[in-house]
Write an enzyme that holds these catalytic residues in place. Structure first.
Site, PDB file in Angstrom:
ATOM      1  N   SER A   1       0.825  -1.211   0.000  1.00  8.14           N
ATOM      2  CA  SER A   1       0.000   0.000   0.000  1.00  8.14           C
ATOM      3  C   SER A   1       0.853   1.253   0.000  1.00  8.14           C
ATOM      4  O   SER A   1       0.325   2.340  -0.195  1.00  8.14           O
ATOM      5  CB  SER A   1      -0.956   0.034   1.186  1.00  8.14           C
ATOM      6  OG  SER A   1      -0.622  -0.851   2.175  1.00  8.14           O
TER       7      SER A   1
ATOM      8  N   HIS B   1      -2.182  -2.848  -6.501  1.00 11.42           N
ATOM      9  CA  HIS B   1      -2.710  -2.492  -5.179  1.00 11.42           C
ATOM     10  C   HIS B   1      -4.224  -2.705  -5.152  1.00 11.42           C
ATOM     11  O   HIS B   1      -4.990  -1.860  -5.609  1.00 11.42           O
ATOM     12  CB  HIS B   1      -2.338  -1.023  -4.875  1.00 11.42           C
ATOM     13  CG  HIS B   1      -2.751  -0.560  -3.522  1.00 11.42           C
ATOM     14  ND1 HIS B   1      -3.066   0.753  -3.243  1.00 11.42           N
ATOM     15  CD2 HIS B   1      -2.903  -1.228  -2.356  1.00 11.42           C
ATOM     16  CE1 HIS B   1      -3.391   0.859  -1.974  1.00 11.42           C
ATOM     17  NE2 HIS B   1      -3.301  -0.323  -1.419  1.00 11.42           N
TER      18      HIS B   1
ATOM     19  N   GLU C   1      -5.159  -0.288  -8.135  1.00 11.50           N
ATOM     20  CA  GLU C   1      -4.185   0.708  -8.609  1.00 11.50           C
ATOM     21  C   GLU C   1      -3.010  -0.059  -9.197  1.00 11.50           C
ATOM     22  O   GLU C   1      -2.414  -0.901  -8.501  1.00 11.50           O
ATOM     23  CB  GLU C   1      -3.654   1.535  -7.430  1.00 11.50           C
ATOM     24  CG  GLU C   1      -4.511   2.693  -7.015  1.00 11.50           C
ATOM     25  CD  GLU C   1      -3.835   3.535  -5.924  1.00 11.50           C
ATOM     26  OE1 GLU C   1      -3.667   4.738  -6.138  1.00 11.50           O
ATOM     27  OE2 GLU C   1      -3.485   2.993  -4.859  1.00 11.50           O
TER      28      GLU C   1
ATOM     29  N   ASN D   1      -3.795   6.316  -1.046  1.00  7.38           N
ATOM     30  CA  ASN D   1      -3.386   6.702   0.302  1.00  7.38           C
ATOM     31  C   ASN D   1      -2.859   8.134   0.393  1.00  7.38           C
ATOM     32  O   ASN D   1      -2.881   8.732   1.455  1.00  7.38           O
ATOM     33  CB  ASN D   1      -2.353   5.713   0.830  1.00  7.38           C
ATOM     34  CG  ASN D   1      -3.035   4.427   1.270  1.00  7.38           C
ATOM     35  OD1 ASN D   1      -4.108   4.466   1.852  1.00  7.38           O
ATOM     36  ND2 ASN D   1      -2.434   3.291   0.957  1.00  7.38           N
TER      37      ASN D   1
HETATM   38  P1  NAI Z   1      -1.579  -9.760   6.867  1.00  4.55           P
HETATM   39  O1  NAI Z   1      -0.690  -9.550   8.027  1.00  4.55           O
HETATM   40  O2  NAI Z   1      -3.039 -10.021   7.064  1.00  4.55           O
HETATM   41  O3  NAI Z   1      -1.010 -10.993   5.995  1.00  4.55           O
HETATM   42  C1  NAI Z   1       0.336 -11.129   5.673  1.00  4.55           C
HETATM   43  C2  NAI Z   1       0.610 -12.606   5.455  1.00  4.55           C
HETATM   44  O4  NAI Z   1       1.902 -12.758   4.874  1.00  4.55           O
HETATM   45  C3  NAI Z   1       0.575 -13.427   6.738  1.00  4.55           C
HETATM   46  O5  NAI Z   1      -0.315 -14.523   6.590  1.00  4.55           O
HETATM   47  C4  NAI Z   1       2.024 -13.880   6.899  1.00  4.55           C
HETATM   48  O6  NAI Z   1       2.159 -15.154   7.514  1.00  4.55           O
HETATM   49  C5  NAI Z   1       2.486 -13.901   5.458  1.00  4.55           C
HETATM   50  N1  NAI Z   1       3.940 -13.832   5.289  1.00  4.55           N
HETATM   51  C6  NAI Z   1       4.813 -13.014   5.934  1.00  4.55           C
HETATM   52  N2  NAI Z   1       6.074 -13.258   5.506  1.00  4.55           N
HETATM   53  C7  NAI Z   1       5.981 -14.239   4.575  1.00  4.55           C
HETATM   54  C8  NAI Z   1       6.928 -14.927   3.782  1.00  4.55           C
HETATM   55  N3  NAI Z   1       8.235 -14.658   3.871  1.00  4.55           N
HETATM   56  N4  NAI Z   1       6.501 -15.882   2.940  1.00  4.55           N
HETATM   57  C9  NAI Z   1       5.174 -16.171   2.847  1.00  4.55           C
HETATM   58  N5  NAI Z   1       4.231 -15.550   3.564  1.00  4.55           N
HETATM   59  C10 NAI Z   1       4.631 -14.596   4.425  1.00  4.55           C
HETATM   60  O7  NAI Z   1      -1.351  -8.511   5.908  1.00  4.55           O
HETATM   61  P2  NAI Z   1      -2.363  -7.844   4.866  1.00  4.55           P
HETATM   62  O8  NAI Z   1      -3.229  -6.866   5.553  1.00  4.55           O
HETATM   63  O9  NAI Z   1      -2.964  -8.914   4.042  1.00  4.55           O
HETATM   64  O10 NAI Z   1      -1.347  -6.986   3.977  1.00  4.55           O
HETATM   65  C11 NAI Z   1      -0.571  -7.585   2.971  1.00  4.55           C
HETATM   66  C12 NAI Z   1      -0.080  -6.502   2.029  1.00  4.55           C
HETATM   67  O11 NAI Z   1      -1.200  -5.863   1.427  1.00  4.55           O
HETATM   68  C13 NAI Z   1       0.736  -5.399   2.706  1.00  4.55           C
HETATM   69  O12 NAI Z   1       1.745  -4.977   1.828  1.00  4.55           O
HETATM   70  C14 NAI Z   1      -0.316  -4.291   2.897  1.00  4.55           C
HETATM   71  O13 NAI Z   1       0.267  -3.017   2.940  1.00  4.55           O
HETATM   72  C15 NAI Z   1      -1.139  -4.453   1.642  1.00  4.55           C
HETATM   73  N6  NAI Z   1      -2.506  -3.947   1.710  1.00  4.55           N
HETATM   74  C16 NAI Z   1      -3.274  -4.148   2.834  1.00  4.55           C
HETATM   75  C17 NAI Z   1      -4.579  -3.672   2.862  1.00  4.55           C
HETATM   76  C18 NAI Z   1      -5.459  -3.938   4.056  1.00  4.55           C
HETATM   77  O14 NAI Z   1      -6.520  -3.297   4.144  1.00  4.55           O
HETATM   78  N7  NAI Z   1      -5.104  -4.836   4.944  1.00  4.55           N
HETATM   79  C19 NAI Z   1      -5.162  -2.932   1.733  1.00  4.55           C
HETATM   80  C20 NAI Z   1      -4.293  -2.857   0.571  1.00  4.55           C
HETATM   81  C21 NAI Z   1      -3.003  -3.321   0.592  1.00  4.55           C
END
Ligand code: NAI
Length: 287
Positions: free
Chosen positions: A122, A143, A155, A193
């Protein structure tokens, strides 16, 4: 590579965003390989996808058969090497630059030369992630918005070296996934953002300065501006730690004081009042 050449999509990180991305790709007919660090996390991701598909069946948006076919297309794995089979990999691990750099280096060595590497970040610079690989022209930001199956925007962020071919293919793919892509150049906060977070930050300043109560600030934006949710409710939903991290990216990235995070936002995060996920933010929630 053409759109027809994409048969398998890799998703790394099966959390909030990753499971939604895997869901949407599989529902659009793609074979998906979803990678996370443990079997438990992968099972949790699959459970979430199943529950979301069940809801769609209940609402008669999809059939039971379509649900089962979608689930069958998703393969779970803890081995990132298996992503080598995919023509495009969408990275959705947590928002940490060092961790994402390590993943991009690893993906670059695992994946075929023609494969596209996309990041769902993000706020982190696509240009910097791309520079860590030997395929900067085939690295792009994708995104998605949360919740992915519901939100139509994506995006597409062009790093400085992203090629036109990569951009156009990702644009076509986004449309195949039923999304509306927009083209954005790689600057801090992209568009979403860069506009959303300063609005939320300003709402927090208004609260801190006692201009109005949290309820009234949200009411102004809901009834006066027709926003479906007030900025403080939205901040609680996103997570105040996430809001703070993105404000920091804007502040540092532009070196401009207009993006300074509000001290009250800092204080809330320091207190552990992170919003819905901790049961308390600007409002209080049942956990
Ligand atoms: P989250 O914390 O819910 O999920 C992240 C996942 O990645 C976890 O299940 C974790 O175990 C896994 N992970 C971490 N390191 C890893 C690795 N080396 N290999 C494989 N899996 C790994 O995070 P979320 O919220 O899903 O965010 C993910 C991305 O999306 C971030 O970059 C965030 O900025 C972006 N994002 C999030 C939004 C939101 O509303 N949560 C909206 C738009 C983008």
């Amino acid at each position: 590579m053409r759109l027809e050449d994409i048969k398998k999509i890799g998703v790394i990180g099966g959390g909030t965003m990753g499971n939604g991305i895997a869901h949407v790709c599989a529902q659009s007919g793609y074979d998906v390989i979803l990678v996370d660090t443990s079997g438990d996390l992968l099972e949790k991701a699959k459970k979430t996808i199943t529950a979301n598909l069940d809801r769609m069946v209940k609402k008669e948006k999809i059939t039971e058969q379509a649900k089962n076919e979608t689930l069958c297309r998703i393969k779970l794995s803890t081995k990132s090497e298996e992503l080598g089979e995919a023509q495009i990999i969408i990275e959705a691990i947590y928002e940490n630059l060092e961790a994402k750099i390590a993943i991009f280096k690893q993906l670059d060595s695992i994946c075929t030369n023609g494969a596209i590497l996309a990041s769902n970040t993000s706020s982190l610079p696509i240009t910097q992630l791309a520079a860590m690989t030997r395929r900067a022209e085939r690295v792009i930001g994708m995104h998605f918005m949360n919740p992915v199956p519901m939100m139509s925007l994506v995006e597409l962020i062009r790093g400085i070296a992203t090629s036109n071919d990569t951009f156009h293919l990702t644009q076509e793919l986004s449309r195949r996934l039923g999304k509306t892509p927009v083209e954005v150049n790689d600057f801090p906060g992209f568009i979403s953002n860069r506009i959303l977070m300063p609005m939320i930050n300003e709402a927090i300043y208004a609260l801190m300065e006692g201009v109005a109560s949290a309820e009234d600030i949200d009411t102004v934006m809901k009834l006066g501006m027709n926003h479906p949710m007030g900025p403080l409710t939205l901040a609680d939903f996103i997570g105040l730690d996430v809001c703070l991290a993105i404000m920091e990216v804007l502040y540092k990235g532009f070196s401009d004081s207009k993006y300074r995070p509000c001290p009250l936002l800092w204080k809330m995060v320091q207190a552990g009042y992170l919003g819905r996920k901790t049961g308390r933010g600007f409002f209080v929630y049942d956990k």
